[in-house]
Scaffold this active site. Structure first.
Site, PDB file in Angstrom:
ATOM      1  CD  GLU A 248      35.703  58.066  78.752  1.00 42.44           C
ATOM      2  OE1 GLU A 248      34.574  57.708  79.122  1.00 42.44           O
ATOM      3  OE2 GLU A 248      36.652  58.292  79.547  1.00 42.44           O
ATOM      4  CD  GLU A 368      33.455  53.836  78.436  1.00 42.58           C
ATOM      5  OE1 GLU A 368      33.369  54.301  79.605  1.00 42.58           O
ATOM      6  OE2 GLU A 368      34.519  53.835  77.785  1.00 42.58           O
TER       7      GLU A 368
END
Length: 475
Positions: A248, A368
């Site tokens: 991320e 995710e």
């Protein structure tokens, strides 16, 4: 293996094998359908039919409900256009995240949980796991300081890789964190400061040459690591599905995206210079940035355009093989559970699949996704509906041979690890309905990949009763 008499598939040429397996499938298919040609009597019937087909497939073995490719097919995952391929055949993914595997494997008292997790994941047909190949300067650190490693923790990562192969699960290994957990870019900045450098922001991880060199050294150490259990160098191991540059990444100090883009461009090429065999992905969440203002409407909020990432631009960097996207409606839209979460999930996925196919020409993995049990209004039924939304959206792409290449649940836990739960954990033994949902999707994906591998003339895309079977809506 015997099928339709005493014919041995291993001695048949491709055309005969294709014909017999296709015939066997359709015999099973129509025999089970009875008079209800275009429908099904329930999930049990669907699962029975899938069991039969997988049992007769030359590319899949079975072990207590586990479906996996044979050893001869345990080759490196590659990419062809907008699809993943193994042995030059499409490879669509149903997978999961469990980030802490290395740390658990570093302690003999918890190492067994790694094996337990892989066994449970394999039992429902999950084929890819995403986990951390980093722990920087923290408790049980892999990298204690720049280029200084704890050999016992590295051996723990070796164990994770070797154990994954035993259960025919491939790994996406992430190489550093954007966040402070497990060290992250903040730890690299601390190391730089300890070396006498001055920094004003953790985002200088992306731009300062010394910190870039620290990161490159870590990449080199991991890729060139020789596994102490298998004696296979990581960069040569087909068990590793892909390298992820960072979990991320965000660079809020530069909303233009230039700083992060420069880092991605340099690091993707660097990884490829060390390892041309494995796939590389970035690890971004999928937010649209300045390069595509028309796509900003799909972002969950206006802030998403200001975090320094740019989905389309980022994935055009040389060396990046596939796109990553995360889905957290409960974090990005509203914590309160509502149908708006499902609507966002569908539109978010469809937009990225379209971009992957039309503009990037690469697969996209929704690496995710999940919902927290801590959210107001949460119940397991909603979680199942969310998972079904993700799976059905992917199947709509899969049946067209599209770029929606798979998804990874956040996150799967074995029994007895509840104290690690961030609210998103799925323990299969405690969630039978969710477990069944995951298993059914795995079987559909396995059937699709197996049918493709038979190279039959009617192919994977032909519209026929097979569609009804593979894409039946009653998940």
């Amino acid at each position: 293996m015997q099928l339709l008499g005493q014919f041995s598939l291993s001695f048949m040429d491709t055309s005969k094998r294709c014909f017999i397996l296709s015939l066997a499938f359709f015999l099973i298919f129509f025999e089970n359908l009875g008079t209800n040609v275009f429908g099904f009597d329930g999930d049990d019937q669907i699962e029975t039919m899938v069991e039969e087909v997988l049992h007769h497939s030359p590319h899949f073995g079975t072990n207590e409900g586990i479906y996996y490719v044979g050893d001869d097919d345990w080759q490196m995952v590659g990419r062809k256009g907008n699809q993943f391929v193994v042995n030059d055949q499409p490879f669509y993914v149903n997978g999961f995240n469990t980030y802490w595997l290395m740390v658990f494997a570093a302690d003999q008292s918890t190492r067994g949980k790694v094996s337990e997790l892989f066994q449970q994941a394999s039992s429902v047909g999950l084929t890819v796991c995403r986990t951390w190949a980093f722990n920087d300067g923290q408790w049980r650190a892999l990298q204690k300081s720049p280029s200084v490693y704890d050999e016992e923790v590295f051996k723990a990562l070796d164990f994770v890789v070797s154990e994954a192969k035993k259960y025919k699960i491939r790994l996406i290994l992430s190489l550093v964190n954007n966040w402070d957990a497990y060290g992250g870019k903040a730890q690299y900045v601390k190391w730089g400061k300890a070396a006498g450098l001055n920094f004003t922001s953790d985002d200088e991880f992306f731009s300062h040459p010394t910190l870039r060199s620290y990161y490159k050294a870590h990449v080199k150490a991991v890729l060139n690591r020789v596994n102490t259990f298998t004696n296979i160098t990581y960069k040569d191991d087909p068990t590793i599905f892909a390298w992820e540059l960072m979990n991320e990444p965000r660079c809020t100090s530069d909303p233009s995206g230039d700083t992060l883009q420069s880092w991605i461009a340099e690091m993707a090429v660097y990884v490829k210079s060390l390892d041309a065999k494995h796939l590389v992905e970035i690890g971004v969440e999928g937010f649209y940035g300045p390069s595509a203002p028309a796509r900003a409407q799909f972002n969950p909020n206006s802030y998403a355009t200001q975090v320094g990432t740019d989905f389309l631009r980022n994935h055009q960097a040389l060396g990046v093989d596939f796109a990553s996207v995360h889905i957290y409606a409960d974090s990005w839209i509203s914590q309160n559970i509502s149908d708006a979460h499902l609507q966002f999930t569908s539109s978010w996925m469809e937009a990225h699949i379209e971009d992957a196919e039309k503009y990037l020409g690469m697969p996209v993995i929704f690496s995710e996704f999940g919902v927290s049990a801590k959210d107001p209004g949460y119940n397991s039924s909603f979680r199942n509906t969310l998972i079904s939304t993700v799976y059905n959206t992917l199947l709509n792409s899969t049946k067209k041979g599209g770029g929606g290449a798979g998804s990874l649940l956040w996150q799967l836990f074995p029994d007895g690890t509840d104290y690690m739960d961030d609210g998103y954990a799925i323990v299969l033994s405690k969630s039978p309905s969710t477990s069944k949902l995951i298993s059914l999707h795995s079987k559909r994906v396995s059937i699709f990949n197996s049918m493709c591998s038979w190279k039959c003339h009617w192919g994977c895309k032909k519209k026929n009763a097979l569609d009804t079977f593979l894409y039946h809506d009653d998940l």
